[in-house]
Scaffold this motif. Sequence first.
Motif, PDB file in Angstrom:
ATOM      1  N   LEU A  47      31.466 -48.677  29.470  1.00 23.82           N
ATOM      2  CA  LEU A  47      31.946 -48.994  30.813  1.00 23.82           C
ATOM      3  C   LEU A  47      33.084 -48.059  31.208  1.00 23.82           C
ATOM      4  O   LEU A  47      33.098 -47.527  32.325  1.00 23.82           O
ATOM      5  CB  LEU A  47      32.398 -50.454  30.886  1.00 23.82           C
ATOM      6  CG  LEU A  47      32.922 -50.930  32.234  1.00 23.82           C
ATOM      7  CD1 LEU A  47      31.870 -50.782  33.326  1.00 23.82           C
ATOM      8  CD2 LEU A  47      33.402 -52.377  32.134  1.00 23.82           C
ATOM      9  N   THR A  59      26.052 -51.637  33.284  1.00 24.73           N
ATOM     10  CA  THR A  59      27.016 -51.566  32.181  1.00 24.73           C
ATOM     11  C   THR A  59      28.124 -52.590  32.378  1.00 24.73           C
ATOM     12  O   THR A  59      28.565 -53.235  31.423  1.00 24.73           O
ATOM     13  CB  THR A  59      27.592 -50.139  32.064  1.00 24.73           C
ATOM     14  OG1 THR A  59      26.499 -49.227  31.883  1.00 24.73           O
ATOM     15  CG2 THR A  59      28.536 -50.005  30.893  1.00 24.73           C
ATOM     16  N   PHE A  60      28.565 -52.765  33.619  1.00 26.95           N
ATOM     17  CA  PHE A  60      29.551 -53.804  33.917  1.00 26.95           C
ATOM     18  C   PHE A  60      28.987 -55.181  33.570  1.00 26.95           C
ATOM     19  O   PHE A  60      29.673 -56.001  32.957  1.00 26.95           O
ATOM     20  CB  PHE A  60      29.972 -53.771  35.390  1.00 26.95           C
ATOM     21  CG  PHE A  60      30.575 -55.067  35.834  1.00 26.95           C
ATOM     22  CD1 PHE A  60      31.849 -55.433  35.419  1.00 26.95           C
ATOM     23  CD2 PHE A  60      29.851 -55.953  36.625  1.00 26.95           C
ATOM     24  CE1 PHE A  60      32.387 -56.664  35.793  1.00 26.95           C
ATOM     25  CE2 PHE A  60      30.383 -57.169  36.998  1.00 26.95           C
ATOM     26  CZ  PHE A  60      31.654 -57.523  36.589  1.00 26.95           C
ATOM     27  N   SER A 112      29.056 -55.758  29.883  1.00 26.91           N
ATOM     28  CA  SER A 112      30.438 -55.893  29.416  1.00 26.91           C
ATOM     29  C   SER A 112      31.034 -57.232  29.822  1.00 26.91           C
ATOM     30  O   SER A 112      31.726 -57.879  29.026  1.00 26.91           O
ATOM     31  CB  SER A 112      31.299 -54.757  29.966  1.00 26.91           C
ATOM     32  OG  SER A 112      30.797 -53.515  29.528  1.00 26.91           O
ATOM     33  N   ALA A 150      36.798 -53.493  35.428  1.00 25.00           N
ATOM     34  CA  ALA A 150      36.799 -52.734  34.168  1.00 25.00           C
ATOM     35  C   ALA A 150      38.179 -52.722  33.495  1.00 25.00           C
ATOM     36  O   ALA A 150      38.258 -52.905  32.277  1.00 25.00           O
ATOM     37  CB  ALA A 150      36.270 -51.318  34.386  1.00 25.00           C
TER      38      ALA A 150
END
Length: 137
Positions: free
Chosen positions: A23, A43-44, A47, A121
């Motif tokens: 991320l 990807t977020f 995560s 993030a």
Amino acid sequence: MTGMHQERWQLRLQNLIKAQYRLAKACSQESYNELELAGLVQTFEFSFELTWKTLKDLLNYEGFDVASPRSVIRTALEANHLSSEQCETLLDALIKRNLLSHTYDEQNALEAQRLIVKHYAPIIADVMHYLEKKSGE
């Protein structure tokens, strides 16, 4: 609690560390084409899921009975694993995560990029670092 719970949250933490690394790498780009933006959102999502599930496993290890993402995040705040800012940001991410996946809409895509890179993030990274420290105790 049993050693299995401890091993579980620490194993999940190892997966979170890998996901957060990806991320951070995805967030470091200056601009995104359509495919890269979809990858950033995906990807977020990985995560974020690993963040709340790692917190859930830690809380279970500590004797808390939590199941839903919202209850995990709120209980993590009460157990002093999250700051109020981290809690609010993660709850916001929880509410908006379904909207973020609509990257085919340009306005949604730009908003998703902004929220992930600027707000979500960094909090995921902070929580991961806290959990790494907690794991070493």
